[in-house]
Design an enzyme around this catalytic site. Sequence first.
Site, PDB file in Angstrom:
ATOM      1  N   THR A 117      -4.747 -30.215 -10.759  1.00  0.00           N
ATOM      2  CA  THR A 117      -4.914 -30.628 -12.159  1.00  0.00           C
ATOM      3  C   THR A 117      -6.294 -31.208 -12.424  1.00  0.00           C
ATOM      4  O   THR A 117      -6.907 -31.810 -11.529  1.00  0.00           O
ATOM      5  CB  THR A 117      -3.864 -31.710 -12.504  1.00  0.00           C
ATOM      6  N   TYR A 142      -0.244 -39.822 -11.072  1.00  0.00           N
ATOM      7  CA  TYR A 142      -0.105 -38.358 -11.115  1.00  0.00           C
ATOM      8  C   TYR A 142      -1.353 -37.690 -10.530  1.00  0.00           C
ATOM      9  O   TYR A 142      -1.268 -36.866  -9.611  1.00  0.00           O
ATOM     10  CB  TYR A 142       0.123 -37.899 -12.563  1.00  0.00           C
TER      11      TYR A 142
END
Length: 329
Positions: A117, A142
């Site tokens: 990501t 995350y």
Amino acid sequence: MSVLVTGGAGYIGSHMVWRLLDAGEKVVVIDRLSTGFDWAVPSEANLVVGDIGDPDTVGAVLREHAVQSVFHFAGSIVVPESVTDPLGYYLNNTVKSRALIEACVDAGVPHFIFSSTAAVYGTPETAETVSEDAALHPESPYGTSKLMTETMLRDAASAHPLTYACLRYFNVAGADPAGRTGQSTRDATHLIKVATQAALSKRPFMQVFGADYPTPDGTCIRDYIHVTDLVEAHYLALQHLRSGGDNLVANCGYGHGHSVLEVVDVVKRVSGSDFEVRMADRRAGDAVTIVANADRIRESLAWTPRYDDLEKIVTHALKWEEALSRRNT
Ligand code: UFG
């Protein structure tokens, strides 16, 4: 020989499964169906309902299906949730990825492609595009949990006969142009999903989180990439590794962005619905502008996107949202 897709019952994973089947590959999916749906997995693929952190399940699948390549999509993906449940995110995204990588090393799987990501960069230092060489400063558990998996892969690949690609996604949106799958997650928070739901009256209104940012219209700018172009990049990465190519860490975006209000305008135009849009406070943790420098993926994989067009992304997302209404999901 088969390709394993973890998280293949989820949004991006299910698109990958279709892409692999379209190419004539044999596919096995491991998904515990915590956010995905069994109906999202085409019947031509084998679905094993199980946990990627369980070495017995994974080991058996790798052996029984003679898996030679793994696409690893399974994981938790909601940034604010990772702030309130960091240990849950480190478990799902880091600890279980470690178990999966170990099972792959033990079984001698040669190729591993990981769903990473843009959150590994944190807030970009400049308003320019972010390249893979930018500083890595994730600002949420995350982002950190994904970066830790990138690091494990790098180190495992230097110790064992494993080659890998880490693909860092920017804002993934849209749905299969043929209407076979799409973003079905309940309670999704992503902008294009939320706006299409408002357009179809599945929500009474939508909110724009902050209109006082230093951008031309005051709203944040993101690089929205069509999910079909994204899975194409994954397939090219697999071919690259299969033909002996080097390990690869690459951004997946188009290299240009759109503001929140531009997205809202396109959704209104494409849907013909003048849904209510409320201006709201800034959302904690949003960076002003996050746009990929996409030179590396274009050059190293000869990736040529086919859907670099916000109108097409929205059209496909809307079509899928309508299909979901008929399905009552
Ligand atoms: N937004 C709204 N209203 C909404 C939803 C979003 O105004 O109802 C705005 C957000 O504030 C943000 C933009 O739309 O400015 C995009 O927000 P998303 O929630 O769609 O996506 P993010 O950019 O926050 O997150 C995406 C991925 C993450 C990834 C991150 C990396 O979804 O998985 O980019 O920067 F970690």
